[in-house]
Design a protein around this motif. Structure first.
Motif, PDB file in Angstrom:
ATOM      1  N   ALA A   1       0.917  -1.450  -0.048  1.00  0.00           N
ATOM      2  CA  ALA A   1      -0.108   0.023   0.014  1.00  0.00           C
ATOM      3  C   ALA A   1       0.965   1.223  -0.102  1.00  0.00           C
ATOM      4  CB  ALA A   1      -0.880   0.184   1.233  1.00  0.00           C
ATOM      5  N   ILE A   2       2.009   1.199   0.569  1.00  0.00           N
ATOM      6  CA  ILE A   2       2.913   2.489   0.781  1.00  0.00           C
ATOM      7  C   ILE A   2       3.689   2.301  -0.657  1.00  0.00           C
ATOM      8  CG2 ILE A   2       5.058   3.233   1.696  1.00  0.00           C
ATOM      9  CD1 ILE A   2       4.346   1.907   4.169  1.00  0.00           C
ATOM     10  N   VAL A   3       3.981   1.255  -1.228  1.00  0.00           N
ATOM     11  CA  VAL A   3       4.721   1.262  -2.334  1.00  0.00           C
ATOM     12  C   VAL A   3       3.664   1.823  -3.705  1.00  0.00           C
ATOM     13  CG1 VAL A   3       5.859  -0.089  -4.191  1.00  0.00           C
ATOM     14  CG2 VAL A   3       6.544  -0.466  -1.891  1.00  0.00           C
ATOM     15  N   ASP A   4       2.742   1.601  -3.507  1.00  0.00           N
ATOM     16  CA  ASP A   4       1.708   1.827  -4.795  1.00  0.00           C
ATOM     17  C   ASP A   4       0.929   3.096  -4.401  1.00  0.00           C
ATOM     18  OD1 ASP A   4      -0.779   1.368  -3.172  1.00  0.00           O
ATOM     19  OD2 ASP A   4      -0.980  -0.566  -4.005  1.00  0.00           O
ATOM     20  N   GLY A   5       1.122   3.614  -3.442  1.00  0.00           N
ATOM     21  CA  GLY A   5       0.660   4.964  -2.970  1.00  0.00           C
ATOM     22  C   GLY A   5      -0.720   5.115  -2.633  1.00  0.00           C
ATOM     23  N   SER A   6      -1.158   3.856  -2.113  1.00  0.00           N
ATOM     24  CA  SER A   6      -2.330   3.902  -1.417  1.00  0.00           C
ATOM     25  C   SER A   6      -2.317   4.645  -0.010  1.00  0.00           C
ATOM     26  CB  SER A   6      -2.807   2.417  -1.253  1.00  0.00           C
ATOM     27  OG  SER A   6      -3.185   1.533  -2.574  1.00  0.00           O
ATOM     28  N   LEU A   7      -1.236   4.324   0.524  1.00  0.00           N
ATOM     29  CA  LEU A   7      -0.759   5.037   1.654  1.00  0.00           C
ATOM     30  C   LEU A   7       0.093   6.010   1.296  1.00  0.00           C
ATOM     31  CD1 LEU A   7      -0.803   1.941   4.170  1.00  0.00           C
ATOM     32  CD2 LEU A   7      -2.599   3.877   4.170  1.00  0.00           C
ATOM     33  N   ALA A   8      -0.102   7.456   1.522  1.00  0.00           N
ATOM     34  CA  ALA A   8       0.547   8.435   0.915  1.00  0.00           C
ATOM     35  C   ALA A   8       1.647   8.749   1.904  1.00  0.00           C
ATOM     36  CB  ALA A   8      -0.322   9.520   0.367  1.00  0.00           C
ATOM     37  N   PRO A   9       2.676   9.531   1.356  1.00  0.00           N
ATOM     38  CA  PRO A   9       3.952   9.913   1.973  1.00  0.00           C
ATOM     39  C   PRO A   9       3.116  11.034   3.052  1.00  0.00           C
ATOM     40  CG  PRO A   9       4.572  10.083  -0.338  1.00  0.00           C
ATOM     41  CD  PRO A   9       3.142   9.741  -0.479  1.00  0.00           C
ATOM     42  N   GLY A  10       3.595  10.851   4.232  1.00  0.00           N
ATOM     43  CA  GLY A  10       3.154  11.797   5.168  1.00  0.00           C
ATOM     44  C   GLY A  10       1.858  11.335   5.898  1.00  0.00           C
TER      45      GLY A  10
ATOM     46  N   ASP B   1       7.800   7.966  15.458  1.00  0.00           N
ATOM     47  CA  ASP B   1       8.148   8.784  16.701  1.00  0.00           C
ATOM     48  C   ASP B   1       7.325   8.057  17.855  1.00  0.00           C
ATOM     49  OD1 ASP B   1       8.672  10.830  18.355  1.00  0.00           O
ATOM     50  OD2 ASP B   1       7.821  12.500  17.355  1.00  0.00           O
ATOM     51  N   PRO B   2       8.205   7.417  18.745  1.00  0.00           N
ATOM     52  CA  PRO B   2       7.933   6.600  19.950  1.00  0.00           C
ATOM     53  C   PRO B   2       6.872   7.460  20.526  1.00  0.00           C
ATOM     54  CG  PRO B   2      10.000   6.066  19.511  1.00  0.00           C
ATOM     55  CD  PRO B   2       9.623   7.316  18.648  1.00  0.00           C
ATOM     56  N   GLY B   3       5.678   6.813  20.952  1.00  0.00           N
ATOM     57  CA  GLY B   3       4.911   7.777  22.077  1.00  0.00           C
ATOM     58  C   GLY B   3       3.890   8.691  21.266  1.00  0.00           C
ATOM     59  N   LYS B   4       4.062   9.079  20.030  1.00  0.00           N
ATOM     60  CA  LYS B   4       3.435   9.914  19.238  1.00  0.00           C
ATOM     61  C   LYS B   4       2.829   9.360  17.936  1.00  0.00           C
ATOM     62  CE  LYS B   4       6.109  14.173  20.952  1.00  0.00           C
ATOM     63  NZ  LYS B   4       7.027  15.132  20.345  1.00  0.00           N
ATOM     64  N   SER B   5       3.403   9.340  16.891  1.00  0.00           N
ATOM     65  CA  SER B   5       2.910   9.044  15.571  1.00  0.00           C
ATOM     66  C   SER B   5       3.759   8.259  14.715  1.00  0.00           C
ATOM     67  CB  SER B   5       2.018  10.126  15.008  1.00  0.00           C
ATOM     68  OG  SER B   5       3.214  10.967  14.416  1.00  0.00           O
ATOM     69  N   THR B   6       3.385   7.301  14.088  1.00  0.00           N
ATOM     70  CA  THR B   6       4.106   6.829  12.762  1.00  0.00           C
ATOM     71  C   THR B   6       3.233   7.143  11.554  1.00  0.00           C
ATOM     72  OG1 THR B   6       4.223   4.835  14.123  1.00  0.00           O
ATOM     73  CG2 THR B   6       4.630   4.777  11.609  1.00  0.00           C
ATOM     74  N   VAL B   7       4.052   7.911  10.574  1.00  0.00           N
ATOM     75  CA  VAL B   7       3.871   8.200   9.467  1.00  0.00           C
ATOM     76  C   VAL B   7       4.461   7.640   8.136  1.00  0.00           C
ATOM     77  CG1 VAL B   7       3.130  10.407  10.174  1.00  0.00           C
ATOM     78  CG2 VAL B   7       5.413  10.247   9.233  1.00  0.00           C
ATOM     79  N   VAL B   8       3.918   7.599   6.825  1.00  0.00           N
ATOM     80  CA  VAL B   8       4.471   7.221   5.874  1.00  0.00           C
ATOM     81  C   VAL B   8       5.746   8.085   5.458  1.00  0.00           C
ATOM     82  CG1 VAL B   8       4.366   6.542   3.380  1.00  0.00           C
ATOM     83  CG2 VAL B   8       2.523   6.011   4.943  1.00  0.00           C
ATOM     84  N   ALA B   9       6.843   7.308   5.260  1.00  0.00           N
ATOM     85  CA  ALA B   9       7.983   8.291   4.827  1.00  0.00           C
ATOM     86  C   ALA B   9       7.727   8.785   3.604  1.00  0.00           C
ATOM     87  CB  ALA B   9       9.330   7.405   4.907  1.00  0.00           C
ATOM     88  N   ASP B  10       8.387  10.258   3.382  1.00  0.00           N
ATOM     89  CA  ASP B  10       8.480  10.792   2.183  1.00  0.00           C
ATOM     90  C   ASP B  10       9.526   9.959   1.353  1.00  0.00           C
ATOM     91  OD1 ASP B  10       6.727  13.044   2.888  1.00  0.00           O
ATOM     92  OD2 ASP B  10       8.198  14.181   3.784  1.00  0.00           O
ATOM     93  N   LEU B  11       9.800  10.454  -0.019  1.00  0.00           N
ATOM     94  CA  LEU B  11      10.736  10.021  -0.811  1.00  0.00           C
ATOM     95  C   LEU B  11      11.897  10.728  -0.567  1.00  0.00           C
ATOM     96  CD1 LEU B  11       8.954   9.089  -4.025  1.00  0.00           C
ATOM     97  CD2 LEU B  11      10.180   7.390  -2.527  1.00  0.00           C
TER      98      LEU B  11
END
Length: 218
Positions: free
Chosen positions: A26-35, A70-80
């Motif tokens: 999902a990350i690779v194909d963009g279904s889960l977008a950067p950020g 970010d432990p204790g806060k959030s996890t986000v999809v990495a930018d390129l």
């Protein structure tokens, strides 16, 4: 000595792998977008699993650089990120080059034919504008020497970092014509069939090494 239960993949391990692959793809194909923020509880509900395999998958994705935690806060999809992509690209290029160097001398006519058929599927997919099919065919072509090399260390490194490159590959398909890759495939297959391990290895290295962060060739 009988095989232990540990040698057989458990339902838990299969589930864990399935969750990881779904999130990775999902990350690779963009279904889960950067950020995009990734909430393990929401993802677990969407996938119909508990939070544990989701959390484990996110840890693996962080190790590959596909998510930022970010432990204790959030996890986000990495930018390129250009630097991260360059590092992954260089490692992938080196490992694929090594696999070719180790395996070219053992390629059978059937292996060469499998590569040729994959190249033909790639060309057909390009003509149809089918990015997903083209990338699958490209994977099949380059997988032949990797499988034949039978090197677990190479397999592990490629599994970790190739998804980062695949994100770039998709950008490349969107950004400019890739018809030149058909000719590169043909030359690569010719070198492999001729048993020229050094030239084929160098060719494979350059194919992957010349990808830049926006998907264009350097």
């Amino acid at each position: 000595m009988p095989l232990s239960d540990a040698t057989v993949p458990s339902r838990r391990s299969l589930l864990r792998e399935s969750v990881y692959e779904q999130l990775r793809d999902a990350i690779v194909d963009g279904s889960l977008a950067p950020g995009e923020k990734l909430n393990d509880q929401e993802l677990a509900a969407r996938l119909g699993v508990s939070r544990t395999p989701v959390r484990e998958a996110l840890l693996r994705l962080a190790q590959s650089g596909l998510v930022v935690a970010d432990p204790g806060k959030s996890t986000v999809v990495a930018d390129l990120d250009p630097t991260a992509v360059r590092h992954a690209r260089d490692v992938v290029a080196s490992m694929r080059s090594l696999a070719v160097r180790e395996s070219v001398g053992r390629l059978t006519p059937e292996d060469v034919e499998a590569m040729t058929q994959a190249s033909e599927r790639y060309a057909a997919a390009l003509a149809d504008g089918d990015i997903d099919a083209a990338l699958r065919a490209d994977d099949d072509l380059h997988a032949v020497p990797v499988v034949l090399a039978d090197n677990r260390a190479i397999d592990a490194v490629l599994a970790q970092f190739t998804p980062v490159i695949r994100r770039v590959e998709r950008a490349r398909f969107d950004s400019f014509a890739v018809q030149d890759s058909i000719a590169r495939h043909a030359e690569f297959i010719h070198l492999c069939a001729a048993g020229d391990a050094l030239a084929a290895s160098d060719h494979e290295f350059e194919t992957w090494r010349t990808l830049t962060h926006d998907g264009r060739r350097a």
